[in-house]
Structure formats: structure tokens, C-alpha cells
Scaffold this active site. Structure first.
Site, PDB file in Angstrom:
ATOM      1  N   GLY A   1       0.780  -1.238   0.000  1.00 50.39           N
ATOM      2  CA  GLY A   1       0.000   0.000   0.000  1.00 50.39           C
ATOM      3  C   GLY A   1       0.808   1.284   0.000  1.00 50.39           C
TER       4      GLY A   1
ATOM      5  CG  ASN B   1       1.735   3.483  -5.710  1.00 50.49           C
ATOM      6  OD1 ASN B   1       2.113   4.526  -6.224  1.00 50.49           O
ATOM      7  ND2 ASN B   1       2.347   2.322  -5.911  1.00 50.49           N
TER       8      ASN B   1
ATOM      9  CG  LEU C   1      -1.241  -8.049  -7.405  1.00 51.47           C
ATOM     10  CD1 LEU C   1      -0.325  -8.997  -6.635  1.00 51.47           C
ATOM     11  CD2 LEU C   1      -0.505  -7.451  -8.598  1.00 51.47           C
TER      12      LEU C   1
ATOM     13  CB  ILE D   1     -11.569  -4.518 -12.747  1.00 48.80           C
ATOM     14  CG1 ILE D   1     -10.414  -3.957 -11.908  1.00 48.80           C
ATOM     15  CG2 ILE D   1     -12.878  -3.817 -12.399  1.00 48.80           C
ATOM     16  CD1 ILE D   1     -10.586  -4.092 -10.412  1.00 48.80           C
TER      17      ILE D   1
ATOM     18  CG  ASN E   1      -3.324  -0.545 -12.903  1.00 48.20           C
ATOM     19  OD1 ASN E   1      -3.184  -0.756 -11.693  1.00 48.20           O
ATOM     20  ND2 ASN E   1      -2.623  -1.193 -13.817  1.00 48.20           N
TER      21      ASN E   1
ATOM     22  CG  HIS F   1       2.262  -1.483 -15.608  1.00 52.69           C
ATOM     23  ND1 HIS F   1       1.996  -2.739 -15.105  1.00 52.69           N
ATOM     24  CD2 HIS F   1       3.302  -1.630 -16.465  1.00 52.69           C
ATOM     25  CE1 HIS F   1       2.828  -3.609 -15.645  1.00 52.69           C
ATOM     26  NE2 HIS F   1       3.631  -2.971 -16.471  1.00 52.69           N
TER      27      HIS F   1
HETATM   28  C1  GRF Z   1       3.418  -0.804  -7.603  1.00 48.62           C
HETATM   29  O1  GRF Z   1       4.698  -1.036  -8.123  1.00 48.62           O
HETATM   30  C2  GRF Z   1       2.443  -0.548  -8.716  1.00 48.62           C
HETATM   31  O2  GRF Z   1       3.015   0.048  -9.840  1.00 48.62           O
HETATM   32  C3  GRF Z   1       1.975  -1.922  -9.067  1.00 48.62           C
HETATM   33  O3  GRF Z   1       1.927  -2.610  -7.834  1.00 48.62           O
HETATM   34  C4  GRF Z   1       2.852  -2.029  -6.919  1.00 48.62           C
HETATM   35  C5  GRF Z   1       2.103  -1.713  -5.669  1.00 48.62           C
HETATM   36  O4  GRF Z   1       2.938  -1.255  -4.645  1.00 48.62           O
HETATM   37  N1  GRF Z   1       0.728  -1.887  -9.773  1.00 48.62           N
HETATM   38  P1  GRF Z   1       2.302  -0.663  -3.329  1.00 48.62           P
HETATM   39  O5  GRF Z   1       1.418  -1.736  -2.712  1.00 48.62           O
HETATM   40  O6  GRF Z   1       1.519   0.553  -3.693  1.00 48.62           O
HETATM   41  O7  GRF Z   1       3.459  -0.336  -2.431  1.00 48.62           O
END
Ligand code: GRF
Length: 210
Positions: free
Chosen positions: A14, A16, A92, A95, A109, A111
């Protein structure tokens, strides 16, 4: 201007989500995270939600008799919290189409590569960065994109480059890419909060600030 109400779906640590919450707290993102949903009971993202007093929901397809029931429970939760946009912050799971239909062009999303390179099924986490190194790329980066029915296929909203260094490992590259992820996701969301995003087919046009 009223705050854009966002729900975050996350499967992992988490970071992000945490970066989005920090941007909100700093005053640089005019959003409110109204719900955090995870398919993993022990996801760091759910703990972060709890720390911030945000409603946190553990929902996994296995808990339901059918995909339709799962989708309905999720749609009900999203409606209950008056969700306007969904962010996939390391979610992961795919949807389902009924959610995509209900939130068409309102699901983002992130990436950790420059799509359409190094995306699609199986391209997540360390795999992405190892594939970039194995190919010998000199640059990689981050893509924030709208979500459609296929993994990593929706049109990009923002992209940013990250140079690959000669001595990079998948881990060191992931760490530098993550720094950019933490900035760009909030930037993209702020564009939506300001109503500056227009989708014209695959072109996502960012209008100037009025
Ligand atoms: C990130 O690298 C994002 O780009 C990918 O999954 C990862 C999630 O990391 N989709 P976090 O859980 O937000 O630390």
C-alpha cells in the site's frame, strides 16, 4: 471545489495508497479516500486505511457463490460511500466487466513500466523490472492509465521515464521507479479532480487549467 471521492483497491503493502494520502494531507490533491478494498486480509493497505480512519473492506471472490454476487457486493460498497473514481494501487486481481461498465473511464491503474511494453498478465512486481533489465532497456518508467477489460491495456493518462543505470538490479530499479509512482499517481488524480481530463478514444487529453 468539492473533493473527488475515490476508492482504492490494493493487494499489497500500500505504498501508493500512503503516497496518495500524504498528497491529500499536504493539500496538493483535492480528493478524499472514502473506501479501501483488498482481496488480502493482511494487506498493508488495509492497515493504512485503519490508521487513517478510512472504511476498510476485505473482499475476495472466493467468499461469494458467483462473480455476479461478488460484483454486486463491491458495487453496493462503492455506492454506499458515494465513490466517484476507483484507483488500483497494486491490486492484482482483474476487474470484472460489470464494475468496468459502472465506472467506465473512472478507474485508474498504475503500472511500473512504460506501457505497452512490459505489461499484461504476469507482469507485476519484480517480474516487470527484471524483464526490463533482461531486454537491455535504457529507459523504463511509470504509466497511469484508464482501466478496461484487459490487463494494462486502457489508454495512458500520464507516463514518466526513469533511466536504467548500468549497475541496476531489479530491486534498485524498482525502488527508483517507485519514487516516481508515488508522485505521478496523485498528479493524475488531481487532473481528474480538476475536471481536466477528456477521453477521446485512446487519446486522453489533458486540458489546460482554466
Ligand atoms: C506498484 O509497483 C504498482 O506500480 C503496481 O503494484 C505495486 C504496488 O505497490 N501496480 P504498493 O502496494 O503501492 O506499495
Amino acid at each position: 471545489m468539492s473533493k473527488l471521492r475515490i476508492a482504492a483497491f490494493a493487494s499489497g503493502r500500500g505504498s501508493n495508497l500512503a503516497a496518495i494520502l500524504e498528497a491529500i494531507e499536504r493539500g496538493s490533491l483535492n480528493c478524499e479516500v472514502v473506501l479501501v478494498m483488498s482481496n488480502k486480509r493482511d494487506a498493508g493497505a488495509l492497515a493504512i486505511a485503519a490508521e487513517h480512519g478510512i472504511p476498510a473492506l476485505h473482499l475476495a471472490a472466493e467468499q461469494f457463490a458467483s462473480p455476479q454476487e461478488f460484483d454486486q457486493r463491491l458495487l453496493d460498497a462503492l455506492a454506499e460511500h458515494k465513490t466517484e473514481m476507483i484507483v488500483l494501487a497494486g491490486y492484482l486481481k482483474k476487474i470484472n466487466p460489470s464494475i468496468i461498465r459502472a465506472y467506465r473511464n473512472r478507474i485508474l491503474n498504475i503500472h511500473p513500466a512504460l506501457l505497452p511494453a512490459f505489461g499484461g498478465k504476469g507482469m507485476y512486481g519484480r517480474n516487470v523490472h527484471q524483464a526490463v533489465l533482461d531486454y537491455g532497456c535504457k529507459v523504463t518508467g511509470v504509466t497511469v492509465h484508464l482501466v478496461d477489460e484487459e490487463y494494462d491495456r486502457g489508454p495512458p493518462v500520464l507516463q514518466r521515464c526513469v533511466p536504467v543505470q548500468e549497475d541496476d538490479s531489479a530491486e534498485s530499479l524498482a525502488a527508483r521507479v517507485l519514487v516516481e509512482e508515488h508522485k505521478i499517481f496523485s498528479e493524475a488524480l488531481q487532473l481528474f479532480a480538476e475536471g481536466r481530463v477528456e477521453v477521446r478514444g485512446r487519446r486522453v487529453v489533458i486540458r489546460d487549467r482554466q
